[in-house]
Write a protein that holds these residues in place. Structure first.
Motif, PDB file in Angstrom:
ATOM      1  N   HIS A 112       0.763  -1.237   0.111  1.00 13.79           N
ATOM      2  CA  HIS A 112       0.120   0.122   0.124  1.00 13.79           C
ATOM      3  C   HIS A 112       0.719   1.372   0.292  1.00 13.79           C
ATOM      4  O   HIS A 112       0.698   2.668  -1.053  1.00 13.79           O
ATOM      5  N   LEU A 116       1.287   4.249  -2.675  1.00 10.57           N
ATOM      6  CA  LEU A 116       0.730   5.685  -2.788  1.00 10.57           C
ATOM      7  C   LEU A 116       1.873   6.434  -2.858  1.00 10.57           C
ATOM      8  O   LEU A 116       1.626   8.230  -3.354  1.00 10.57           O
ATOM      9  N   GLN A 119       1.883   7.274  -6.582  1.00 12.58           N
ATOM     10  CA  GLN A 119       1.005   8.581  -6.875  1.00 12.58           C
ATOM     11  C   GLN A 119       1.096   9.399  -6.735  1.00 12.58           C
ATOM     12  O   GLN A 119       0.449  10.869  -6.718  1.00 12.58           O
ATOM     13  N   ASP A 121       2.141  10.425  -3.248  1.00 13.08           N
ATOM     14  CA  ASP A 121       1.430  10.657  -1.766  1.00 13.08           C
ATOM     15  C   ASP A 121       3.043  10.915  -0.694  1.00 13.08           C
ATOM     16  O   ASP A 121       3.922   9.642  -0.698  1.00 13.08           O
ATOM     17  N   ARG A 137      -0.702   9.730   6.370  1.00 12.96           N
ATOM     18  CA  ARG A 137      -0.395  10.213   4.716  1.00 12.96           C
ATOM     19  C   ARG A 137      -0.466  12.075   5.417  1.00 12.96           C
ATOM     20  O   ARG A 137      -1.751  12.033   5.274  1.00 12.96           O
TER      21      ARG A 137
END
Length: 229
Positions: A112, A116, A119, A121, A137
């Motif tokens: 995960h 992220l 992406q 993040d 996050r």
């Protein structure tokens, strides 16, 4: 498909991580490295999306490798390390890391995190987020403010912080010594160190500066009411 490079000096850990990645339909392992210098060469050659980076590496450490990679490419680095102090995290973020996971993380959490970070993040393991007092996050702005706060705040040891808290509670040096079960002379030494680190000369100045730096909560800070809990 997210292209990842796995970095760790232990073959068994690299193999385990690769197996994690192979369970995913959207992430593939395109390379593995066992030291920092090899990691830099591999990252620049393969241009993966994410490098899963250990910090304790031979030849060249993971912090230095992270710095070199993020300064010379668009590759994103996600730290995966057993090191968990705020100083370790601070150095990794300053070097350009986009997240920090610990080696206690479950396989699905690691996958995960890779997604992220790919992406754009910034992601932290729950215990690291709690240590830094940020969201798991986080935005780039939040991390930038975090770095500014950590860099500007004097670094205190656990014992120095305990002594400072005693001073800010109005305890005498002897009372602090009794509470911490240490010698009075030791308390005096810690107070001298605290004055040097905080740039102060008196206990009142020390208290004011500790509040200003955010080391000690302000007495005027709003306390949450029972309804807000």
């Amino acid at each position: 498909m997210i292209r990842a490079v796995i970095v760790d000096d232990h073959p068994l850990i690299r193999e385990t991580l690769r197996q994690y990645v192979e369970t995913s339909a959207d992430i593939e392992c395109v390379g593995e490295a066992a030291d920092g210098q090899e990691t830099i060469s591999l990252a620049l050659e393969l241009e993966p999306d994410v490098v899963l980076m250990d910090l304790n590496l031979p030849v060249k450490d993971g912090i230095s490798a992270t710095y070199d990679i993020t300064r010379s490419s668009t590759v994103r680095v996600l730290v995966f390390s057993a090191l968990e102090t705020d100083q370790d995290v601070l150095r990794a973020l300053q070097a350009g890391a986009r997240g920090y996971m610990t080696k206690r993380a479950a396989a699905h959490d690691v996958l995960h995190a890779i997604r992220l970070v790919h992406q754009g993040d910034l992601l932290f393991a729950p215990d690291i987020a709690e240590l830094l007092q940020v969201n798991q996050r986080s935005s780039q702005g939040e991390v930038k403010r975090l770095l500014q706060r950590l860099v500007s705040t004097p670094r205190l040891s656990g014992r120095e912080l305990s002594v400072l808290q005693g001073v800010c509670r109005g305890l005498t040096n002897q009372a602090i010594a009794d509470e911490l079960v240490i010698q009075l002379s030791t308390v005096n030494t810690y107070i001298t160190r605290l004055n040097k680190k905080l740039g102060t000369h008196t206990k009142i100045d020390m208290y004011i500066q500790a509040v200003k730096e955010g080391i000690i909560p302000s007495p005027f800070a709003e306390r949450p009411t029972e309804q807000r809990l």
